[in-house]
Design a protein around this motif. Structure first.
Motif, short mmCIF file in Angstrom:
data_model
loop_
_atom_site.label_atom_id
_atom_site.label_comp_id
_atom_site.label_asym_id
_atom_site.label_seq_id
_atom_site.Cartn_x
_atom_site.Cartn_y
_atom_site.Cartn_z
N LYS A 38 0.82 -1.22 0.00
CA LYS A 38 0.00 0.00 0.00
C LYS A 38 0.85 1.27 0.00
O LYS A 38 0.59 2.20 -0.76
N PHE A 39 1.86 1.31 0.87
CA PHE A 39 2.64 2.54 1.05
C PHE A 39 3.92 2.58 0.22
O PHE A 39 4.53 3.63 0.07
N GLY A 40 4.34 1.44 -0.29
CA GLY A 40 5.56 1.39 -1.08
C GLY A 40 6.80 1.24 -0.22
O GLY A 40 6.75 1.30 1.02
N SER A 41 7.93 1.04 -0.88
CA SER A 41 9.20 0.84 -0.17
C SER A 41 9.60 2.11 0.58
O SER A 41 9.29 3.22 0.17
N ASN A 42 10.30 1.90 1.67
CA ASN A 42 10.74 3.00 2.53
C ASN A 42 12.00 3.63 1.94
O ASN A 42 13.11 3.45 2.44
N LEU A 43 11.82 4.37 0.84
CA LEU A 43 12.94 4.98 0.13
C LEU A 43 12.64 6.45 -0.12
O LEU A 43 11.49 6.82 -0.36
N LEU A 44 13.69 7.28 -0.06
CA LEU A 44 13.51 8.71 -0.36
C LEU A 44 13.32 8.90 -1.85
O LEU A 44 12.64 9.82 -2.28
N ARG A 45 13.94 8.04 -2.64
CA ARG A 45 13.71 8.03 -4.09
C ARG A 45 13.42 6.59 -4.47
O ARG A 45 14.07 5.67 -3.99
N GLU A 46 12.44 6.42 -5.32
CA GLU A 46 12.15 5.07 -5.79
C GLU A 46 13.36 4.52 -6.53
O GLU A 46 14.07 5.25 -7.21
N LYS A 47 13.62 3.23 -6.33
CA LYS A 47 14.74 2.61 -7.03
C LYS A 47 14.59 2.76 -8.54
O LYS A 47 13.51 2.56 -9.07
N LYS A 48 15.70 3.12 -9.17
CA LYS A 48 15.67 3.28 -10.63
C LYS A 48 15.85 1.92 -11.30
O LYS A 48 16.90 1.59 -11.83
N THR A 214 6.98 6.85 6.51
CA THR A 214 8.18 6.31 5.87
C THR A 214 8.40 6.98 4.51
O THR A 214 7.52 7.67 3.99
N GLY A 215 9.60 6.80 3.97
CA GLY A 215 9.91 7.27 2.61
C GLY A 215 9.64 8.74 2.38
O GLY A 215 9.96 9.60 3.20
N THR A 216 9.00 9.05 1.27
CA THR A 216 8.77 10.44 0.88
C THR A 216 7.75 11.14 1.76
O THR A 216 7.61 12.37 1.71
N GLU A 217 6.98 10.37 2.58
CA GLU A 217 6.02 10.99 3.49
C GLU A 217 6.67 11.46 4.78
O GLU A 217 6.04 12.15 5.58
N SER A 218 7.94 11.08 5.00
CA SER A 218 8.66 11.50 6.21
C SER A 218 9.11 12.95 6.09
O SER A 218 9.09 13.52 4.99
N GLU A 219 9.52 13.55 7.20
CA GLU A 219 10.01 14.94 7.17
C GLU A 219 11.23 15.05 6.26
O GLU A 219 11.35 15.98 5.48
#
Length: 841
Positions: A38-48, A214-219
């Motif tokens: 649902k929320f996706g991987s805990n990454l600041l940028r999605e893996k390329k 997590t990820g892009t939803e974090s501060e």
């Protein structure tokens, strides 16, 4: 569950858990998988994860290639169908080769990065387990200790003496104290002491927390998505970019001029346009990105075979260029298996009391696990049943002490161990003899204590101090570390690694000087320096560094071989001072306090067993804490750099010279020297040997010392070998026109043969600084080069000849071409020797 619990710092913990659908025992595996989806991987940028089709299409994104495709399509419209189809086929074959190589390189890098993933400890199905940080989801209950990177914006459920480094988010230099609780809704980011944020790290203490974002939803994710920061370019990346600019500038001027002149001479516009674009393809280093990716990936795979994992491919060049390596003593020069030698009272006698209290302190310690505590616990079993732990003040790098409060019956005792000077500063008394109960004022005993400390340190022992205090309270705070009684010394020994002296000598032979940065006192550092055979040099202490200006430190660091009694924040100053002196500096660290130094170095090196914050900051991770492993990695890094430079030399010698000659000759001939399809075929065939460069062998002298990128050196190389290539091209033109009286088709065929064969064979000359017959190329490079040369001679005698506009040549044409190529190879060898003698490299 709501995906965005607002103001989660202001909600009671139970209400937040209910809102997130979380439980104190953590999520189940099934729940975690559903939330990850649902929320996706805990990454600041999605893996390329570039799809194969997109990677394939990316091979044709060059403006020159797109223009060529457009011009070929236009040719079909104008009736030149055969030529246009051949052009498009050659472009397709070239793109497919690039795609295959890049795909292979990308897969290899993915496999290597998977070996050094950052893990997080979460509760799943009620049990603690380590999972990749990218798999952490909202609702996870995480457990944290010193050295951990916080895997998501979280709410603290419980904590103990928790301090967190939030500099990456708030810019605050000092660690922030964190604790459970409820805060007002309008509390600012820096004031949310009950929250932990993704990307920050635990300095000391422990905690259990509930992940909210997590990820892009974090501060941190919100900030990073706004900034979209790129990692700074390495010296190698900058050099590659400048080299590309150099060739593109020359290409644009040349191609535009040639096209304009050909139009002025009333030659067919479309054919002139196609010829100019085909020349541009030959002149521009369109294979350079693919060649670099292939070489770096190949180098990374080879380094992995030596247990060196590369996280950032571009760092390989800096690794090879490194001429100064800074590292800690423990585990690098020494075995890293600390052994407790003895527990002594103030007078240097063996003390059971000191041993007991040291064991209690180490046994009940719950912060960051360290080898000193393990050594104490293995020193000897002690009966501790009467004792019960009440509280703990974890170790930190400011106090440099660790305190445990225990009870025995009604008696409450604080036991403190740490750096001797830091323990002494909280003592007012010293116990003079074990078991006698005699105590003296610390001011009376200090000189004797320091004399014994220096004696032990001079023998290479690491020495900690131990003190106690009886107290009535049930909790222990840092301020309770006062009015203590000094009990004695804990003496440790960490023997030098077997063969370390030979390893240091080997690094020195590679042009890498080793500098030791340690928190141990200067006497211990001096002892280990002599034992391992480190080069003589000045010893700088933390006090010396503190009192030095940046300018003075810049002079001092070059002469020093050991930095002792160094505080964590001084490591970065040492690294920066070394870099300002023009050194390429590597730093090897595995601790919480090494992150800033790892970032400051040209090459940050860590080990698989390091804390998360150190591994995250590193460019390269060693699977073994061993300098011999690192020296093998340095050699592979230099081989990778050398093979990449071979392509650069090829692109700036025969290839460039051939295209340059053809461009100039087109101004004087009444016909185009080569048809556009023939130019592209020449370019395609000469690309094949260059694609095998990553597997080529490298001469020992090319890895014997650090090498750095030099545009000036490349420009000089291009002038010498480009002009030499052009000279023989004009010699070929003259022989074909005036000696052999070749027809137009014979001229093009002869020039095609000479161009392909000379450009392929000269690879064997410029790949080495030795005479070419004294340096053996790889089997693959030799085989491909021979195949291309044979193909160049055979194509005019096959059905392909008609497609490309070639014609069979008489045998005496072939003999003349072979003689010209032989003279070219001979003169290229002589020019190479003169060039390297002239530049002194």
């Amino acid at each position: 569950m709501p995906s965005d619990p607002s103001a989660f710092w202001s909600l009671p913990a139970t209400a937040l858990q209910e809102l997130l659908g979380a439980k104190p025992e953590g999520l189940t595996d099934a729940e975690a998988k559903a939330r990850l989806k649902k929320f996706g991987s805990n990454l600041l940028r999605e893996k390329k994860e570039t799809a194969a089709l997109l990677l394939f299409l990316a091979q044709f994104k060059s403006p020159i290639i797109l223009l060529l495709v457009f011009a070929a399509t236009l040719s079909i419209y104008l009736g030149e169908v055969a030529s246009a189809i051949i052009i498009l086929l050659i472009i397709l074959i070239s793109g497919t080769l690039g795609f295959w190589q890049e795909r292979k390189a990308a897969d290899a890098v993915s496999e290597l990065l998977a070996m050094v993933q950052i893990k997080a400890t979460v509760l799943r199905d009620g049990k603690a387990q380590d999972i990749p940080q990218e798999d952490v989801v909202p609702g996870d209950v995480i457990q944290l200790r010193a050295g951990d990177i916080i895997p998501g914006d979280s709410r603290i459920l419980e904590s103990k003496d928790l301090f967190v480094n939030e500099a990456t988010l708030t810019g605050e230099t000092y660690p922030a104290e964190k604790m459970a609780g409820v805060l007002p809704e309008d509390t600012g980011l820096a004031g949310r002491i009950n929250c932990l944020f993704l990307g920050t790290s635990v300095v000391s203490g422990t905690a259990t927390a509930l992940v909210v974002h997590t990820g892009t939803e974090s501060e941190f994710g919100k900030v990073s998505s706004q900034l979209k920061q790129r990692e700074p370019e390495t010296e190698f990346e900058l050099g590659v970019r400048h080299f590309g600019y150099l060739l593109l500038e020359v290409t644009l001027v040349l191609v535009v001029s040639i096209f304009a002149v050909n139009v002025y001479l009333n030659r067919p516009i479309v054919e002139s346009f196609l010829f100019s674009l085909a020349l541009a393809v030959g002149l521009t280093p369109q294979l350079l990105p693919a060649i670099i990716s292939i070489n770096l990936a190949h180098g990374a795979r080879k380094m992995a075979s030596h247990k060196v994992i590369v996280k950032r491919l571009a760092s390989i060049e800096n690794f090879g260029s490194m001429n100064v390596l800074c590292c800690d003593k423990t585990g690098t020069l020494t075995e890293g298996k600390v052994v407790m030698h003895s527990a002594l009272d103030m007078e240097g006698k063996t003390s059971k009391e000191v041993s007991l209290y040291a064991y209690l302190n180490a046994f009940f310690e719950t912060g960051f696990s360290n080898p000193l505590d393990q050594a104490i616990l293995h020193f000897g079993k002690v009966e501790i049943d009467p004792y019960k732990k009440l509280d703990e003040v974890p170790y930190d790098f400011i106090r440099k002490r660790l305190s445990i409060m225990v009870s025995r019956g009604e008696e409450h005792i604080i036991i403190t161990k740490g750096a001797l000077a830091n323990v002494l500063e909280v003592c007012t008394l010293a116990q003079t003899s074990s078991g006698s109960g005699g105590v003296v004022d610390i001011s009376v005993a200090r000189d004797a204590i320091m004399q014994k400390f220096q004696e032990l340190s001079a023998q290479g022992f690491r020495v900690l101090g131990l003190s106690t205090r009886k107290i009535e309270a049930n909790v222990c705070l840092p301020r309770d570390e006062a009015n203590m009684t000094f009990l004695g010394f804990l003496v440790f020994f960490d023997p030098p690694k077997k063969g370390i002296a030979a390893t240091i000598k080997n690094l020195a032979s590679l042009g890498v000087s080793l500098k030791v940065i340690t928190g141990d006192n200067h006497l211990v550092a001096e002892s280990i320096r002599k034992e391992v055979g480190l080069a003589d040099g000045k010893i700088l202490t933390g006090q010396d560094i503190r009192l030095s200006s940046d300018e003075a430190l810049q002079r001092q660091v070059q002469e020093a071989s050991v930095f002792a009694e160094v505080e964590p924040n001084q490591k970065e100053r040492i690294i920066l001072a070394l870099r300002k002196n023009g050194n390429v500096v590597g730093y090897m660290g595995d601790g919480i306090n090494d992150a800033s130094a790892l970032h400051a170095a040209d090459v940050g090196i860590s080990v698989e067993s390091a804390v998360d914050v150190a591994k995250e900051a590193a460019d390269i991770v060693l699977l073994e804490t061993d300098l011999s492993v690192l020296s093998e990695g340095v050699i592979e890094g230099r081989k990778t750099f050398s093979n990449t430079m071979k392509y650069v030399f090829m692109a700036t010698s025969a290839n460039f010279g051939n295209m340059f000659s053809m461009a100039l000759l087109s101004l004087f001939l009444p016909f185009l020297p080569l048809l556009p399809t023939q130019v592209l075929l020449t370019n395609l065939l000469t690309d094949f040997p260059e694609m095998t460069i990553s597997s080529d062998s490298v001469d020992p002298e090319l890895v014997a010392g650090p090498r750095r990128w030099s545009i000036r050196f490349i420009r000089n190389f291009m002038l010498v070998f480009g002009l030499l290539s052009s000279f023989f091209d004009f010699l070929t033109f003259g022989a074909l026109l005036f000696l052999l009286h070749a027809s137009v088709d014979q001229f093009r065929t002869g020039w095609f043969m000479e161009s392909v064969v000379s450009a392929s064979l000269v690879v064997l000359i410029i790949r080495t600084r030795r005479p070419f017959f004294r340096s053996t190329p790889s089997n693959l490079l030799s085989a491909v080069t021979l195949t291309v040369c044979v193909a160049a001679f055979l194509i005019p005698y096959t059905p392909l000849a008609e497609l490309f506009g070639f014609t069979p040549l008489p045998i005496y044409f072939i003999l003349v071409i072979i003689i010209i190529v032989a003279f070219y190879i001979l003169l290229a060898e002589i020019a190479k020797r003169s060039f390297y003698r002239m530049v002194g490299r």
